[in-house]
Design a protein around this motif. Structure first.
Motif, PDB file in Angstrom:
ATOM      1  N   CYS A 102      11.234  -1.279  23.067  1.00 32.70           N
ATOM      2  CA  CYS A 102      12.548  -0.928  23.608  1.00 32.70           C
ATOM      3  C   CYS A 102      13.602  -0.894  22.507  1.00 32.70           C
ATOM      4  O   CYS A 102      14.513  -0.052  22.527  1.00 32.70           O
ATOM      5  CB  CYS A 102      12.949  -1.913  24.700  1.00 32.70           C
ATOM      6  N   CYS A 118      16.820  -0.162  28.269  1.00 36.17           N
ATOM      7  CA  CYS A 118      15.460  -0.674  28.202  1.00 36.17           C
ATOM      8  C   CYS A 118      15.501  -2.077  27.612  1.00 36.17           C
ATOM      9  O   CYS A 118      16.033  -2.276  26.515  1.00 36.17           O
ATOM     10  CB  CYS A 118      14.592   0.252  27.340  1.00 36.17           C
ATOM     11  N   SER A 124      11.303  -2.654  32.350  1.00 37.60           N
ATOM     12  CA  SER A 124      11.983  -1.361  32.440  1.00 37.60           C
ATOM     13  C   SER A 124      11.050  -0.192  32.731  1.00 37.60           C
ATOM     14  O   SER A 124      11.499   0.840  33.232  1.00 37.60           O
ATOM     15  CB  SER A 124      12.742  -1.083  31.137  1.00 37.60           C
ATOM     16  N   TYR A 143       8.179   5.650  31.149  1.00 36.98           N
ATOM     17  CA  TYR A 143       9.633   5.466  31.114  1.00 36.98           C
ATOM     18  C   TYR A 143      10.304   6.826  31.024  1.00 36.98           C
ATOM     19  O   TYR A 143       9.752   7.772  30.444  1.00 36.98           O
ATOM     20  CB  TYR A 143      10.022   4.615  29.902  1.00 36.98           C
ATOM     21  N   THR A 145      14.523   8.563  30.697  1.00 32.97           N
ATOM     22  CA  THR A 145      15.979   8.467  30.725  1.00 32.97           C
ATOM     23  C   THR A 145      16.554   9.839  30.437  1.00 32.97           C
ATOM     24  O   THR A 145      15.947  10.651  29.723  1.00 32.97           O
ATOM     25  CB  THR A 145      16.498   7.446  29.696  1.00 32.97           C
ATOM     26  N   ARG A 359      13.814  -1.263  37.049  1.00 35.56           N
ATOM     27  CA  ARG A 359      13.117  -0.171  36.374  1.00 35.56           C
ATOM     28  C   ARG A 359      13.893   1.132  36.484  1.00 35.56           C
ATOM     29  O   ARG A 359      14.778   1.271  37.314  1.00 35.56           O
ATOM     30  CB  ARG A 359      11.707  -0.036  36.929  1.00 35.56           C
ATOM     31  N   TRP A 360      13.519   2.089  35.655  1.00 36.84           N
ATOM     32  CA  TRP A 360      14.341   3.289  35.469  1.00 36.84           C
ATOM     33  C   TRP A 360      14.376   4.213  36.674  1.00 36.84           C
ATOM     34  O   TRP A 360      15.311   4.970  36.870  1.00 36.84           O
ATOM     35  CB  TRP A 360      13.853   4.070  34.258  1.00 36.84           C
TER      36      TRP A 360
END
Length: 522
Positions: A102, A118, A124, A143, A145, A359-360
């Motif tokens: 992260c 993160c 995450s 992950y 974003t 979490r994302w």
């Protein structure tokens, strides 16, 4: 360090031999209209210490980034992911992820603090559905974003891995800011990290540049100018053109070869649009519209079975109801032109507000129901709708907050009857996209083209209004009214309980007294 630069010309693009000149230590390009892939392979010793430590603790590490700008992908660069940064990761030891991952993501990709939220992979990342692939098991953690730019990554590489005047220069790296896709892949077998960028069109309409050869014997620079067309077999792409190793070859060498391809581009007319019905409120509905004339089955091999799919990548503030989308109610599915939910992962708690979600977000593979094209009006659009939900967010002074929802990818997935057959060697293959691991290894993907100025939808939705002003519905009044309603409700329930208890007591005493009198009379 090894570098491979490949130009793929479209069939209609003009070309003259003098546009490419091979010199003793470089290649000069003039006015070339083509797509381009630039791939650089680093040894671990060439990487910064923190990134090197992360790679050594990784069984799988694949990073995918896609721009928010629309682009027309051509073969063999037809694969697509939703806009933003995608990370697929598996630690060497299960349950023992790298604490530095992260930190590396925040340093390498985060321009501002909120770009990469993160803390650790366990907290995450989400765990996607696992399926066996040709190379083993798909990455165990995922992950995403929303990341509009790679400015931070370019600045980091200029100062570290590509510093100096070698085959990887600062000028080359700045081109990544205008790339359509950028990938980073760690190979545990060779202990190398490969970074590749794809431009389906030149940033300045045509390519005019000088490609330098290696500055040391340990480096290598390969150059290719190719054209691509459909191969003999339905799943193949045939390419031909000129190749050279810069600094070694004296002249360009002709070549022609073919290979099976996992991803194929549909005709440019096969586009799709994504929109949300207004007003969105707390229950927005995503609409995916495709021209009916583009919904014919793709030119897949005869031994394959095809289905139309969409793959959603949703932030934590937006989610779907797995019980609603995964319903077996045929009436509900037909009303939305859906065939069903095929896979999902991530944050799916229906009641949790956004501030408690760690979490994302979540991913959703949904099969779409195709229309009957024989009776359909070919000039009209066919639309599938997906009901979504918004989580409760923190209050704001304006009374509204926004959420960025990346466009999903839409594709035909055609799986062969022989699921164990491999895809063969493809020098431009692209895997670990999130959805590809949810299908059999020999599945072919035929990609639709998104049509918009920006491949991200910004949704505004109401939240608690913090700004105290005139009017009944200011935040202080709402807080006091809520407390008052709860208190009155509690007192009412307490009073009803007292009434019931008192009435029961009287009724019992009265009954006892009457029974006593009756017995005495007898």
């Amino acid at each position: 360090m090894k570098r491979r630069i490949t130009y793929i010309q479209r069939p209609e693009a003009p070309f003259a031999p003098e546009q490419v000149t091979l010199l003793s230590k470089s290649v000069q390009i003039e006015g070339l209209d083509a797509a381009r892939e630039d791939r650089i392979t680093f040894d671990l010793d060439d990487l910064p210490e923190e990134l090197r430590a992360v790679c050594r603790q990784s069984q799988e590490l694949h990073i995918r980034w896609a721009t928010e700008r629309p682009f027309d992908a051509i073969a063999p660069f037809a694969s697509r992911v939703s806009p933003g940064l995608h990370v697929h990761y598996t630690p060497v030891t299960a349950g023992q992820s790298s604490d530095a991952l992260c930190s590396v993501l925040r340093t390498a990709f985060g321009v501002v603090e909120d770009d990469v939220i993160c803390t650790s992979p366990e907290d995450s990342f989400i765990a996607p559905p696992l399926r066996a692939t040709e190379s083993g098991i798909a990455a165990s953690l995922q992950y995403h974003t929303q990341l509009p730019s790679l400015t931070s990554l370019v600045d980091s590489l200029v100062k570290t891995a590509c510093a100096g005047d070698g085959p990887c220069t600062a000028h080359d790296l700045t081109l990544l800011l205008k790339a359509d896709n950028v990938d980073l892949d760690f190979d545990i077998t060779s202990n190398t990290l490969t970074m590749s960028g794809v431009w389906n069109n030149a940033p300045e309409s045509v390519w005019s540049e000088t490609i330098k050869g290696p500055v040391s014997k340990a480096d290598k620079v390969e150059f290719g100018l190719l054209g691509a067309e459909k191969g003999i077999d339905a799943d193949e792409i045939k390419v031909g053109g000129l190749l050279a190793v810069v600094g070694e070859d004296k002249k360009l060498k002709p070549t022609m070869f073919s290979f099976p391809s996992r991803h194929h581009a549909l005709p440019q007319s096969a586009g799709y649009m994504v929109s949300f019905a207004e007003p969105t409120g707390l229950h927005p509905t995503m609409s995916i519209s495709i021209p009916r004339s583009s919904l014919g089955l793709p030119p897949a091999p005869d031994d394959t079975t095809c289905g139309l799919y969409t793959y959603l990548t949703l932030p934590s503030s937006v989610f779907a109801d797995q019980y609603q989308i995964g319903s077996t109610d045929s009436l509900f599915l037909r009303s939305h032109n859906l065939a069903g939910l095929r896979a999902h992962a991530g944050e799916t708690d229906l009641e949790a507000p956004d501030w408690v979600v760690k979490r994302w977000g979540s991913t959703w593979l949904i099969e779409l129901a195709t229309p009957d094209l024989d009776s359909a009006v070919q000039s009209a659009n066919w639309t599938a709708t997906i009901p979504l939900h918004l989580r409760y967010l923190n209050p704001s002074e304006s009374g509204y907050r926004s959420a960025d929802v990346p466009w999903p990818v839409v594709f035909w997935a055609c799986s062969a009857e022989d699921e164990e057959a491999g895809m063969g060697i493809n020098p431009f293959d692209r895997k670990h996209l999130g959805y590809d691991s949810l299908f059999a290894p020999r599945t072919l993907f035929y990609q639709f083209h998104p049509r918009s100025d920006r491949l991200v939808e910004e949704i505004d939705f109401p939240v608690l209004h913090l700004k105290d002003g005139e009017g009944l519905f200011k935040s202080r009044n709402i807080e006091l009214a809520t407390c008052a309603v709860i208190s009155l409700g509690f007192l009412w329930i307490l009073w009803r309980l007292v009434q019931v208890t008192w009435s029961s007591g009287l009724g019992s005493n009265g009954k006892t007294e009457r029974s006593h009198k009756h017995d005495k009379k007898e």
